[in-house]
Design an enzyme around this catalytic site. Structure first.
Site, PDB file in Angstrom:
ATOM      1  N   LYS A  62      18.313  21.502 -12.377  1.00 34.70           N
ATOM      2  CA  LYS A  62      19.031  20.292 -11.951  1.00 34.70           C
ATOM      3  C   LYS A  62      18.078  19.092 -11.974  1.00 34.70           C
ATOM      4  O   LYS A  62      16.893  19.232 -11.625  1.00 34.70           O
ATOM      5  CB  LYS A  62      19.584  20.525 -10.541  1.00 34.70           C
ATOM      6  CG  LYS A  62      20.526  19.434 -10.037  1.00 34.70           C
ATOM      7  CD  LYS A  62      21.090  19.816  -8.672  1.00 34.70           C
ATOM      8  CE  LYS A  62      22.019  18.779  -8.100  1.00 34.70           C
ATOM      9  NZ  LYS A  62      22.526  19.152  -6.755  1.00 34.70           N
ATOM     10  N   SER A 140      27.418  18.818  -6.237  1.00 34.78           N
ATOM     11  CA  SER A 140      26.784  17.957  -7.214  1.00 34.78           C
ATOM     12  C   SER A 140      26.053  18.691  -8.338  1.00 34.78           C
ATOM     13  O   SER A 140      25.644  18.066  -9.306  1.00 34.78           O
ATOM     14  CB  SER A 140      25.809  17.036  -6.478  1.00 34.78           C
ATOM     15  OG  SER A 140      24.761  17.785  -5.888  1.00 34.78           O
ATOM     16  N   SER A 164      26.618  22.014  -2.694  1.00 31.55           N
ATOM     17  CA  SER A 164      26.490  21.593  -4.093  1.00 31.55           C
ATOM     18  C   SER A 164      26.155  22.676  -5.095  1.00 31.55           C
ATOM     19  O   SER A 164      26.220  22.442  -6.292  1.00 31.55           O
ATOM     20  CB  SER A 164      25.444  20.488  -4.209  1.00 31.55           C
ATOM     21  OG  SER A 164      26.041  19.261  -3.887  1.00 31.55           O
TER      22      SER A 164
HETATM   23  N1  GLN Z   1      29.397  17.073  -1.559  1.00 32.56           N
HETATM   24  C1  GLN Z   1      28.402  17.002  -0.545  1.00 32.56           C
HETATM   25  C2  GLN Z   1      27.850  15.608  -0.471  1.00 32.56           C
HETATM   26  O1  GLN Z   1      28.224  14.817  -1.252  1.00 32.56           O
HETATM   27  C3  GLN Z   1      27.323  18.021  -0.775  1.00 32.56           C
HETATM   28  C4  GLN Z   1      26.282  17.582  -1.705  1.00 32.56           C
HETATM   29  C5  GLN Z   1      25.145  18.537  -1.840  1.00 32.56           C
HETATM   30  O2  GLN Z   1      25.195  19.681  -1.395  1.00 32.56           O
HETATM   31  N2  GLN Z   1      24.068  18.034  -2.454  1.00 32.56           N
HETATM   32  O3  GLN Z   1      27.058  15.274   0.354  1.00 32.56           O
END
Ligand code: GLN
Length: 487
Positions: A62, A140, A164
């Protein structure tokens, strides 16, 4: 199949599915094949010099995890030109184990989002099946999930702050593992919300993630104490107590998700494990606590990207106060700006009592709910070997990872408020707030798969993997598909 053939197939898949926009950087073909050939020589040598089970395997990373061989952009315009002078520990360890880093994956800017739509490089897509419009890859770490699902790599690294890794895994039908907080090193991982951030692994099956020798960041002494505490209290005999948290049974759950959940519990029961309802009464506060705490931490973490110390600065900006942090000028996308502003507000003297401190206390109560549910004692609460609840508690908790299958991207774009997306995280953030391990597995339901998660006590990845394997063997996609690296 020889490594070189697998690598070539993976590269073909990366080309074939390039329109899905899952990769931001890709290693050049000659360099990639050179590295794979090196591994191939090691692995096939009579001396048996293979470095590890991942020697010669392609891994995608990532783009918020630092690498010296590629830029690390966090999918932000701010860091478009940034290349780290060092590798993150997880990347260094993967390379030392012989893995070949094939590229960097697309994501929501700085990890903030649930659909991998908020990227400077454009949204990630799952391929459009049967002429239907594209579905969300989840976020994400959506780029990592698509790269794995489409056979571009053996496994991929992601980050999971509030889901994410698990949400994209659920939407894309792959396995996504979030370790206990502190188990995998965050050194070289760009911080979003430090107290929640974890590095996770996405793969097509549990083999892609499970390695008892995973790199650690807790000290070896602490790690040993956690394991002592768990093994002292581990249930003898393997009739496990499997809990299902009643508060996860939300009215918003899609019928298909609910029935896949029931099937999973029925399967475990048919293997003679005991199924137990569990109440985690404060789960209802998890989403709001998360969306106060994560942006608050983000607002302080991201303050350094002010275009002076790091990052892009708008060339038309003529203001004289360049040293003052201004998210609007710093080149962040709209979602990140929204988070920084909300986060900074919740830390201000006007709001700290009603927002930040309340969220902190909600987090503590949620952690307590989980601790009380498990048979194993929680090392974060006690290191007294005799404090386990034994027969009273459960070994793992099983719940869905997402409310529904992946929505269409167009529908997500049509949502009235960006806050509508936050609800997607309702089933994943509790594990982050509690710091416990959780793995999302595809469970077949008709033609589709539904992402089901197994959560365990802090540090008890061992029991989590054990149950994950039982579910995978009984209800996962065919073993045949799992062993085919580029389908
Ligand atoms: N969707 C969540 C957020 O936007 C989780 C994101 C993540 O785990 N990096 O904060």
């Amino acid at each position: 199949m020889a490594f070189l053939e697998i690598a070539k197939k993976s590269l073909l898949a990366a080309e074939k599915y390039s329109t899905l926009n899952s990769l931001i950087s890709v290693q050049s073909k000659p360099e990639l094949l050179r590295q794979v050939q090196e591994s191939q020589r090691r692995v096939s040598s009579d001396l048996g010099e293979s470095k590890s089970p991942i020697d010669g395997q392609l891994i995608a990373v990532k783009d918020n995890i630092c690498t010296t061989d590629f830029p690390t952009t966090c999918a932000s315009k701010l860091l478009e030109q940034y290349t780290s002078p060092f590798d993150a520990t997880v990347v260094r360890k993967a390379k030392e184990a012989g893995a070949v880093i094939m590229g960097k994956t697309n994501m929501d800017e700085f990890g903030m989002g649930s659909h991998s739509m908020y990227s400077h490089f454009g949204p990630v897509m799952q391929s459009a099946e049967d002429g239907q419009p594209a579905r969300s890859a989840g976020g994400s770490s959506g780029g990592s999930a698509v790269a794995v699902a489409r056979g571009m790599c053996y496994a991929a690294l992601g980050t999971d702050t509030g889901g994410s890794v698990r949400l994209p895994a659920a939407y894309c039908g792959v396995v996504g593992f979030k370790p206990s907080y502190g188990m995998l090193s965050r050194w070289g991982v760009v911080a979003y919300a430090n107290s929640l951030d974890t590095v996770g692994i996405l793969g097509r099956n549990t083999i892609n993630g499970h390695d008892a020798n995973d790199p650690t960041s807790l000290t070896p002494q602490t790690r040993e104490r956690v394991q002592d505490l768990l093994s002292h209290n581990r249930r003898r005999g393997r009739r496990l107590a499997i809990g299902y948290p009643e508060e996860f049974n939300l009215v918003e759950l899609d019928d298909s998700v609910r029935s896949a959940w029931e099937n999973t519990l029925a399967h475990l029961s048919s293997q003679s494990h005991k199924i137990v309802p569990v109440s985690l009464p404060h789960t209802k506060h998890a989403l709001s606590a998360y969306y106060v705490l994560a942006p608050a931490e983000a607002s302080s973490n991201l303050a350094k990207y002010d275009g002076v110390r790091y990052g892009y600065r708008d060339p038309t900006d003529r203001s004289q106060d360049g040293l003052l942090f201004s998210p609007t000028r710093a080149g962040f996308g709209a979602e990140v700006r929204r988070r920084i502003i909300a986060g900074a507000y919740s830390l201000s003297s006007k709001a700290i009592d009603n927002y930040f401190l309340k969220a902190q206390s909600a987090r503590r109560i949620i952690q307590r709910d989980f601790s009380n549910a498990f048979a194993q004692p929680n090392y974060l609460v006690t290191d007294n070997l005799e404090e386990g609840r034994g027969e009273g508690g459960v070994d793992v908790l099983i719940a869905p990872c997402s409310l529904s299958k992946a929505p269409f991207l167009e529908d997500v774009k049509m949502q009235k408020s960006p806050l509508d997306s936050y609800v997607n995280d309702v089933l994943t953030v509790p594990a982050n707030l509690a710091g416990i391990p959780a793995i999302c597995l595809p469970v077949m339901h008709g033609e589709d798969s539904v992402g089901m998660q197994v959560m365990a006590q802090y540090g008890d990845e061992e029991t989590m993997w054990e149950v994950a394997k039982i579910i995978e063997e009984g209800l996962g996609p065919k073993a045949e598909q799992a062993s085919n690296p580029a389908h």
